[in-house]
Scaffold this active site. Structure first.
Site, PDB file in Angstrom:
ATOM      1  N   ASP A   1       0.829  -1.196   0.000  1.00  0.00           N
ATOM      2  CA  ASP A   1       0.000   0.000   0.000  1.00  0.00           C
ATOM      3  C   ASP A   1       0.868   1.253   0.000  1.00  0.00           C
ATOM      4  O   ASP A   1       1.799   1.376   0.805  1.00  0.00           O
ATOM      5  CB  ASP A   1      -0.889   0.029   1.249  1.00  0.00           C
TER       6      ASP A   1
ATOM      7  N   ASP B   1     -10.046  -6.030  -1.419  1.00  0.00           N
ATOM      8  CA  ASP B   1      -9.081  -5.581  -0.424  1.00  0.00           C
ATOM      9  C   ASP B   1      -9.803  -4.795   0.664  1.00  0.00           C
ATOM     10  O   ASP B   1     -10.590  -3.898   0.372  1.00  0.00           O
ATOM     11  CB  ASP B   1      -8.035  -4.695  -1.114  1.00  0.00           C
TER      12      ASP B   1
END
Length: 229
Positions: A35, A188
């Site tokens: 991320d 996600d």
């Protein structure tokens, strides 16, 4: 079910630590999700230095899994080349960052930006995945669905790990699966055994999990349970 552990870190030592932990349970051809949040597209900021990642892989090639980079940033096209150079095999860009003026510094043509990103990734042999925030209406996604083969359904607000799964994601998974039968769909955010099963039943191919795996007493067991969904 394919499962990808997600690394959501504030600094490089944290990234290295989680990659080492992932090495204990990921297969050699496994994937890692990293991320990258810039505190402009998101409310928080995470680590996001492609040169540091490239240097780490040079010193520790055993940690160089198939890597996907989740760009939760404004104007993602400005940094994609750097992440490809770092060894990324898949780049995730947000539709909102491509079409919403709030995340653009100057006048822009969304269709041209998307066309250029698609062409760049095709030329570099890198997979390109289109992500959408939970609150983004399905209609916005519909316009661009034929330009992509890989889609991420984000089931939480972009940025922070450890958030609760938002059920609106299920409708978006079903829409993509119905609209494009051969699409690869990743989900996600807020993934656990219960939400993972819901996503699989709706048509998802890939589950991404951060805290649920890395904060478990036995990450290898938790990872294995998700794979068996």
């Amino acid at each position: 079910m394919q499962v990808i552990p997600a690394i959501n870190c504030l600094d490089m030592p944290c990234v290295s630590e989680k990659l080492l932990k992932a090495k204990s349970f990921l297969p050699k051809d496994g994937w890692i999700h990293i991320d990258v949040a810039d505190a402009r597209f998101t409310y928080n900021k995470t680590w996001g230095n492609p040169k540091e990642l490239m240097a780490l892989f040079e010193v520790h090639p055993e940690l160089e899994f198939n890597t996907e980079i989740h760009l939760m940033v404004e104007e993602p096209e400005a940094v994609i080349k750097e992440w490809i150079a770092s060894g990324a095999k898949r780049i995730l860009v947000h539709l909102e960052a491509l079409i919403d003026p709030r995340f653009r510094k100057q006048k822009f043509n969304p269709d041209k930006i998307i066309e250029d990103i698609v062409e760049l990734c095709r030329k570099e042999g890198v997979q390109l995945m289109l992500s959408t925030n939970p609150e983004t209406p399905i209609g916005f996604l519909e316009r661009y669905i034929n330009l992509f083969s890989f889609f991420q359904v984000l089931a939480v607000r972009p940025g922070l790990a450890g958030q609760k799964f938002l059920s609106v994601a299920i409708d978006k998974i079903r829409f993509i699966r119905h609209s494009k039968r051969d699409a690869i769909i990743e989900v996600d955010g807020g993934i656990n055994l219960e939400t993972g099963r819901l996503c699989r039943e709706a048509g998802a191919d890939i589950l991404v999990a951060a805290n649920y795996i890395f904060d478990a007493k036995k990450p290898e067991v938790t990872y294995g349970e998700l794979v068996k969904i």
